[in-house]
Write a protein that holds these residues in place. Structure first.
Motif, short mmCIF file in Angstrom:
data_model
loop_
_atom_site.label_atom_id
_atom_site.label_comp_id
_atom_site.label_asym_id
_atom_site.label_seq_id
_atom_site.Cartn_x
_atom_site.Cartn_y
_atom_site.Cartn_z
N SER A 55 34.12 29.01 40.54
CA SER A 55 32.99 29.91 40.72
C SER A 55 33.40 31.32 41.12
CB SER A 55 32.05 29.34 41.79
OG SER A 55 31.08 30.30 42.17
N GLU A 56 32.61 32.29 40.65
CA GLU A 56 32.75 33.67 41.10
C GLU A 56 32.55 33.77 42.61
OE1 GLU A 56 30.60 37.88 39.94
OE2 GLU A 56 30.92 36.35 38.42
N GLY A 57 31.88 32.75 43.18
CA GLY A 57 31.70 32.71 44.63
C GLY A 57 33.02 32.71 45.37
N ALA A 58 34.09 32.19 44.73
CA ALA A 58 35.40 32.20 45.38
C ALA A 58 35.89 33.63 45.60
CB ALA A 58 36.41 31.41 44.53
N ARG A 59 35.60 34.52 44.65
CA ARG A 59 35.95 35.93 44.83
C ARG A 59 34.93 36.63 45.72
NH1 ARG A 59 35.57 37.88 39.39
NH2 ARG A 59 34.96 35.79 38.76
N GLY A 60 33.67 36.18 45.64
CA GLY A 60 32.65 36.74 46.51
C GLY A 60 32.94 36.49 47.98
N GLU A 61 33.62 35.39 48.27
CA GLU A 61 33.98 35.07 49.65
C GLU A 61 35.31 35.70 50.06
OE1 GLU A 61 32.00 33.74 51.64
OE2 GLU A 61 30.56 32.61 50.43
N GLY A 62 35.94 36.44 49.14
CA GLY A 62 37.15 37.17 49.50
C GLY A 62 38.39 36.79 48.72
N LEU A 93 43.25 32.24 47.63
CA LEU A 93 42.31 32.08 48.75
C LEU A 93 43.04 31.80 50.06
CD1 LEU A 93 39.65 29.69 47.11
CD2 LEU A 93 39.78 32.16 46.95
N THR A 94 44.38 31.82 50.04
CA THR A 94 45.16 31.33 51.18
C THR A 94 44.99 32.19 52.43
OG1 THR A 94 47.12 32.56 50.43
CG2 THR A 94 46.89 30.27 49.67
N HIS A 95 44.52 33.44 52.26
CA HIS A 95 44.33 34.32 53.42
C HIS A 95 42.98 34.11 54.08
CE1 HIS A 95 42.74 36.18 49.80
NE2 HIS A 95 41.92 36.88 50.55
N PRO A 98 33.30 23.97 49.07
CA PRO A 98 33.86 22.61 49.04
C PRO A 98 34.09 22.10 47.63
CG PRO A 98 31.53 22.55 49.58
CD PRO A 98 31.94 23.98 49.62
N GLY A 99 33.19 22.45 46.70
CA GLY A 99 33.35 21.99 45.32
C GLY A 99 34.54 22.63 44.64
N ILE A 100 34.77 23.91 44.93
CA ILE A 100 35.94 24.61 44.38
C ILE A 100 37.21 23.94 44.87
CG2 ILE A 100 37.19 26.79 44.36
CD1 ILE A 100 34.57 26.67 42.69
N ARG A 101 37.25 23.61 46.14
CA ARG A 101 38.44 22.94 46.70
C ARG A 101 38.64 21.59 46.02
NH1 ARG A 101 39.46 20.13 52.25
NH2 ARG A 101 41.74 20.30 52.42
N PRO A 107 43.57 24.87 47.73
CA PRO A 107 43.47 26.34 47.78
C PRO A 107 43.60 26.91 49.18
CG PRO A 107 41.32 25.34 47.37
CD PRO A 107 42.33 24.24 47.25
N ILE A 108 43.51 26.05 50.20
CA ILE A 108 43.77 26.53 51.56
C ILE A 108 45.22 26.97 51.70
CG2 ILE A 108 43.96 25.74 53.96
CD1 ILE A 108 41.47 24.03 53.49
N ASN A 109 46.11 26.29 50.96
CA ASN A 109 47.55 26.53 51.09
C ASN A 109 48.20 27.15 49.87
OD1 ASN A 109 47.48 25.14 53.64
ND2 ASN A 109 47.44 23.21 52.49
#
Length: 599
Positions: free
Chosen positions: A252-259, A312-314, A325-328, A339-341
């Motif tokens: 999702s573009e939401g992943a970039r929307g969240e930073g 997204l690691t930062h 959660p769905g993206i992860r 994606p946390i790491n």
């Protein structure tokens, strides 16, 4: 065959079809919904990021700014009356969804949570807006389930796992019925009504790498072409910048929307070169082209340098777990990376069809006769299957869920006002075309079929042809000849390849065996629709000699408002191309004149 009669028949049970059905059923209209899958498996369930509305819950907002952003995002090809209508209705429609039970994520204040998305601005482009209302990253899932529950409450009649085959006209040439195939039993159903609404979604299965479900085969669009009606703007296909590399699933573009940040092999956040003001939140066509250029110029990641990474690691791990959660889950399942790491490998993937069945803002299907556009009295189209056109040459993220519920409600309201609601026509029907299609694939099960009959499944020998192989070849041809970048020689070279596929489709048969399932026959009907849309896309892309939005012509790199500020209309008869003017006049406010589109 079985027959039934209703006031209105809706084809498709995604968010658009269910919102329209709910509006009609609440008004005691006898409505039937025909769905190829169980309604909650419709592709709306896959929409992740959110739905746009100028609520102003996080930062100041205004529907005029939403309207400007949508028009700019459309590269000025969107019809400004329809765009104004959609953006004006957005606040009310989101609150209505909340009352239907959609579990939106919340701010600490209790208001609906909103996140920033690409192409959004405050004060007509001055600064980033925060406009996208979200239920974590499963917004479509939440909306679809809530609308289905509401329809159950009001008693909407569902024909689940029925494939709609064709629109059927009566002897006065009015749409009077549809034919559907019960996928489980193989029985055919004739459904008569006075009003018909097409909400069959998109056709991303036309391309090899796509974010769409297997059911997205453009069935409603194929029906419209066979009825002699046009499709509009079929050259415009959005390639979402962030599909999982090599697989296509949507990130999702939401992943970039969240930073989240896009990085090349050097670890560089490269979007500052292509959109220095908004960077990773530029419009989707801009980001997709930027990624394609990075890869072409050798800055791709991995052993083959054929993808880019979404980092997204930062970000705060707890934020990723609660808001993405769905993206992860997708990353863990399909890449093995958390994606946390670790960054997510991504590549542009066919995502959305901006073109479709031409309609007015009430959802009535339009056709062109004697140089004039005319609305059909009893045929409607909404959602991704339709082209109203609020997305023009490029859709903004968060506007697709808004589109389906706004125009789902509006089309149903207009249908309620029509005097034709009541007893359906009992005039004789013109059944020849649909009977020929049915008999073609029925005969393929008998000994009358080609001696080279083969199964549709992947279990085929090297010398056999099949629907499965023809579809694979169609997807490869479209990806090769009509991808992110296009030119006339490459587009034209794709057309004889489609002709060859059409010849193969006429010769291929289904397996001569009692073990053939109706799903295999469904795939044959679907392939007929996809092939027709392949022709529509290539011919429309060849005709538009400019670059605008998602249509990027290497041989015509500039936008040409003087010659091409118009919609293309494609008629399947002789592959004829016509045009329709863009409506630059909004309903109540001043229009926005075309100007250079930069982010």
């Amino acid at each position: 065959m079985k027959q039934a009669q209703f006031d209105a028949v809706i084809i498709g049970a995604g968010g658009a079809g269910l919102r329209a059905a709910l509006q009609l059923a609440q008004s005691n209209v006898k409505v039937a919904v025909v769905s190829k899958v169980f309604p909650t498996r419709s592709h709306t369930v896959a929409a992740q990021g959110g739905i746009n509305a100028a609520l102003g819950n996080v930062s100041e907002d205004n529907w005029h700014w939403h309207m400007f952003d949508t028009i700019k995002g459309s590269d000025y090809l969107g019809d400004q009356d329809a765009i104004e209508f959609m953006c004006r209705e957005a606040v009310e429609i989101v609150r209505e969804l909340e009352h239907f039970g959609v579990p939106f994520s919340r701010l600490d204040s209790g208001k609906i949570y909103q996140r920033p998305f690409g192409g959004q601005s405050q004060h007509f482009g001055e600064s980033q807006a925060t406009r996208t209302c979200a239920a974590a990253d499963r917004t479509g899932h939440a909306i679809l389930h809530s609308l289905y529950q509401q329809n159950l409450q009001v008693g909407t009649h569902f024909f689940n796992e029925h494939l709609a085959l064709d629109l059927i006209k009566d002897e006065q040439h009015q749409i009077a019925a549809i034919m559907s195939l019960d996928i489980q039993t193989g029985e055919y159903h004739l459904l008569r009504a006075n009003q018909f609404l097409i909400a069959t979604g998109g056709a991303g299965q036309l391309f090899r790498t796509n974010t769409n479900a297997m059911i997205n085969t453009g069935d409603g669009l194929g029906m419209v072409l066979r009825a002699g009606l046009p499709l509009m703007d079929m050259e415009f296909w959005q390639f979402h910048p962030t599909g999982v590399a090599g697989k296509g699933m949507l990130i999702s573009e939401g992943a970039r929307g969240e930073g989240g940040v896009l990085r090349n092999a050097q670890g560089e956040a490269f979007m500052q070169r292509y959109a220095p003001k908004v960077k990773d939140l530029a419009s989707r066509d801009v980001v997709s082209r930027a990624i394609a250029i990075e890869i072409q110029q050798g800055r791709g990641c991995g052993e083959h340098k054929d993808y880019i990474e979404l980092d997204l690691t930062h970000l705060d791990p707890e934020m990723i777990k609660t808001r993405l959660p769905g993206i992860r889950d997708i990353s863990l399942t399909f890449t093995g990376q958390d994606p946390i790491n670790s960054p997510i490998p991504i590549h542009p993937s066919c995502h959305y069809m901006m073109g479709g069945i031409p309609t007015n803002l009430h959802g009535q299907v339009l056709t062109k006769q004697d140089g004039q556009m005319h609305a059909l009295p009893n045929l409607y189209a909404i959602g991704e299957a339709a082209c109203v056109s609020v997305h023009g040459a490029n859709r903004l993220g968060g506007n697709s869920l808004l589109d389906i519920v706004v125009f789902g409600r509006e089309a149903a309201r207009h249908m309620q006002q029509q005097t034709q609601l009541g007893s359906a026509s009992d005039l004789p029907l013109q059944m020849q075309q649909v009977e020929q299609r049915i008999h073609k694939w029925q005969r393929a099960l008998s000994n009358n079929a080609s001696p080279n009959n083969t199964p549709l499944s992947a279990n085929i020998n090297d010398n056999a042809d099949s629907i499965y192989l023809i579809k694979q070849d169609l997807q490869r041809i479209m990806e090769q000849h009509c991808g992110v970048f296009r030119d006339a020689p490459n587009l034209a070279a794709g057309l004889p390849k489609l002709d060859a596929l059409a010849e193969r489709l006429n010769k291929v048969g289904l397996e001569d065996s009692a073990q053939v399932f109706n799903l295999e026959r469904v795939q044959a009907f679907e392939l007929e629709n996809l092939l027709a849309l392949g022709y529509a896309t290539l011919h429309s892309a060849l005709s538009r000699q400019e670059s605008r939005g998602a249509h990027s012509r290497v041989d015509f790199p500039e936008r040409d408002d003087q010659a091409w500020l118009k919609h293309t209309l494609y008629f399947s008869e002789n592959h004829r191309i016509d045009d329709k003017p863009v409506n630059l006049s909004p309903l109540t406010v001043d229009g926005f004149k075309p100007k250079p589109r930069v982010y």
